[in-house]
Design a protein around this motif. Sequence first.
Motif, mmCIF file in Angstrom:
data_model
loop_
_atom_site.group_PDB
_atom_site.id
_atom_site.type_symbol
_atom_site.label_atom_id
_atom_site.label_comp_id
_atom_site.label_asym_id
_atom_site.label_seq_id
_atom_site.Cartn_x
_atom_site.Cartn_y
_atom_site.Cartn_z
ATOM 1 N N TRP A 68 0.680 -1.270 0.065
ATOM 2 C CA TRP A 68 -0.212 0.015 -0.021
ATOM 3 C C TRP A 68 0.963 1.273 -0.067
ATOM 4 N N ARG A 69 0.755 2.059 -0.933
ATOM 5 C CA ARG A 69 1.410 3.443 -0.917
ATOM 6 C C ARG A 69 0.612 4.564 -0.553
ATOM 7 N N ASN A 70 1.552 5.189 0.583
ATOM 8 C CA ASN A 70 0.776 6.291 1.241
ATOM 9 C C ASN A 70 1.496 7.418 0.337
ATOM 10 N N ALA A 71 0.129 8.129 -0.501
ATOM 11 C CA ALA A 71 0.603 9.117 -1.509
ATOM 12 C C ALA A 71 1.060 10.277 -0.838
ATOM 13 N N ALA A 72 0.552 10.524 0.442
ATOM 14 C CA ALA A 72 0.913 11.772 1.055
ATOM 15 C C ALA A 72 2.506 11.693 1.548
ATOM 16 N N GLN A 73 2.814 10.353 2.026
ATOM 17 C CA GLN A 73 3.969 10.251 2.582
ATOM 18 C C GLN A 73 4.650 9.083 2.148
ATOM 19 N N PRO A 74 5.080 8.782 0.965
ATOM 20 C CA PRO A 74 5.637 7.609 0.369
ATOM 21 C C PRO A 74 6.409 6.874 1.210
ATOM 22 N N ASP A 75 7.291 7.534 2.091
ATOM 23 C CA ASP A 75 8.308 6.777 3.185
ATOM 24 C C ASP A 75 7.295 5.962 4.276
ATOM 25 N N ARG A 76 6.199 6.442 4.291
ATOM 26 C CA ARG A 76 5.479 5.825 5.337
ATOM 27 C C ARG A 76 4.349 4.634 4.628
ATOM 28 N N SER A 77 4.878 4.348 3.399
ATOM 29 C CA SER A 77 4.063 3.144 2.754
ATOM 30 C C SER A 77 4.122 1.894 3.570
ATOM 31 N N ASP A 133 -9.280 3.294 1.064
ATOM 32 C CA ASP A 133 -8.644 2.405 0.559
ATOM 33 C C ASP A 133 -8.798 1.143 1.840
ATOM 34 N N VAL A 134 -8.927 -0.275 1.205
ATOM 35 C CA VAL A 134 -9.131 -1.168 1.866
ATOM 36 C C VAL A 134 -8.293 -2.436 1.686
ATOM 37 N N SER A 135 -8.023 -3.201 2.530
ATOM 38 C CA SER A 135 -7.416 -4.582 2.163
ATOM 39 C C SER A 135 -8.477 -5.613 2.238
ATOM 40 N N VAL A 136 -8.315 -6.700 1.408
ATOM 41 C CA VAL A 136 -9.406 -7.779 1.461
ATOM 42 C C VAL A 136 -8.323 -9.025 1.556
ATOM 43 N N ARG A 149 -10.193 -1.203 6.784
ATOM 44 C CA ARG A 149 -10.028 -0.149 6.118
ATOM 45 C C ARG A 149 -8.562 0.527 6.322
ATOM 46 N N ILE A 150 -7.572 0.810 5.495
ATOM 47 C CA ILE A 150 -6.505 1.528 5.776
ATOM 48 C C ILE A 150 -6.543 3.025 6.370
ATOM 49 N N ALA A 151 -6.060 3.018 7.522
ATOM 50 C CA ALA A 151 -6.064 4.352 8.235
ATOM 51 C C ALA A 151 -4.702 4.846 8.603
ATOM 52 N N PRO A 152 -3.732 5.427 7.817
ATOM 53 C CA PRO A 152 -2.384 5.649 8.118
ATOM 54 C C PRO A 152 -2.501 6.657 9.265
ATOM 55 N N GLY A 153 -1.547 6.232 10.416
ATOM 56 C CA GLY A 153 -1.480 7.257 11.494
ATOM 57 C C GLY A 153 -2.262 7.006 12.689
ATOM 58 N N ARG A 154 -3.299 5.976 12.596
ATOM 59 C CA ARG A 154 -4.031 5.692 13.287
ATOM 60 C C ARG A 154 -3.307 5.044 14.867
ATOM 61 N N ALA A 155 -3.652 5.497 15.887
ATOM 62 C CA ALA A 155 -2.823 4.977 16.998
ATOM 63 C C ALA A 155 -2.744 3.537 17.231
ATOM 64 N N GLY A 156 -3.840 3.023 16.937
ATOM 65 C CA GLY A 156 -3.676 1.350 17.423
ATOM 66 C C GLY A 156 -3.443 0.782 15.995
ATOM 67 N N GLY A 157 -2.694 1.236 15.054
ATOM 68 C CA GLY A 157 -2.380 0.310 13.851
ATOM 69 C C GLY A 157 -3.376 0.950 12.642
#
Length: 438
Positions: A68-77, A133-136, A149-157
């Motif tokens: 999964w590519r983090n478009a806003a912060q690619p280093d955090r993909s 974006d979601v993983s199946v 659901r992919i939620a980058p930066g979420r505290a619990g993961g």
Amino acid sequence: MFRLRPARSAGLVLGTALAALAAAVPAGAHPSSGAVLALPGVTPRAETATLYDDEAGGNANADDPAIWRNAAQPDRSLVIATAKEGGLRVYDLDARQVQAIPAPPAAGPDDAPGRFNNVDLVHGLRLPSGRADVSVTTDRGHDRLRIHRIAPGRAGGPLVDVTDPAAPPVFSSNQDEINDQQTAYGLATWTDAASGRSYALVSRRNRTTVALLELTPTATGTVTYRKVRTLDLPSAFRLPDGTSWTPCGEPDELPQIEGMVVDPANGMLYAGQEDVGIWRMRADLTAAPKLIDRVREYGVPGVYDEETEECSAGTDPGFGGTRLAADVEGLTLLTEPDGDGYILASSQGDDTFAAYDRELEDANEYEGGFRVTATADGAIDGSEECDGAAVLNAPLGTKYPHGLLVVQDGHDTPVDGDREATNFAFVDLGKVLDGIDD
């Protein structure tokens, strides 16, 4: 040297050295002749921690990754990967684990536990709260899909379970059938450009069935699915000499499909029937499939031994291919902005990866292959008996500016006694695109 390099006007083409290696193998060469493709190697940049398939290791067994590519912060993909009974693992680009999601528990004391097999991504799925974006994932143990659901930066993961609790079994009609484990297995996702609808194509363990499931959000923000149609691939094959051949396996087990990928440019599904070869078909499953390449073992008779649980191979009649050794496993798509690129397939039987042209006009011509080998200092090992693979040809920050290839390693080293050890290796895609010197 081998080189997959940008062409001036047509995307990626195969370098002359790699083409010569592929051409050096006679068209009629088969395993019984001892002919093996002498393919070049690429080395990983990083690897995940070892997963152990025993009680001490949480019954975790690496299988299939998605990137999964983090478009806003690619280093955090992120790399999202299945660990079978160990559930899902999420890794950063340094191959460090950032989240572990357990597989759901068994429905009852005598029922099969959750077992996550294959994973893929859907970008921009329409939810009541907006697109996400979601993983199946196929949950083989419960015969269901699991959606996160992919939620980058979420505290619990970054992964949040949004599976509808009422989501039905994919193939089974009751718990007894689920426990027989002829359940959801391989997986590829697909969004139809014409309608905007998103689908999962799911294969059935120990059967030749592929099902098309439409992913449907609910009013409560969860995701379920409905079966649109199914297609059965052949289980027996007419050989050129007029005889019929069925791949050897355990009684009541048909030649199954696992590795799958959809080319969104033309809506074609590529499916690896493990002991047969690679099929191409419409992703909506409305047309006859075409076998584009065969494993070397295609047509070889075999007798199953119940005591050893192995097949004894007979004389090779010479009807198989030259590029794939059973099993055909992880399939993934390497795309180029101009439409060029490759379908990559794991040739599990000889620890190689085969590349096929995406172009239908070229009939998905074989373009060459490579191995993923250990680094020179032995600090990171390569990939053996690879189950799953994922590739992304897009810049991922400073770590992987040319993109990333992630492959499962079925024999991670060093070993720890008799424990089954697996993990995932991260390869700089630049090594595949730009080439390496022997």
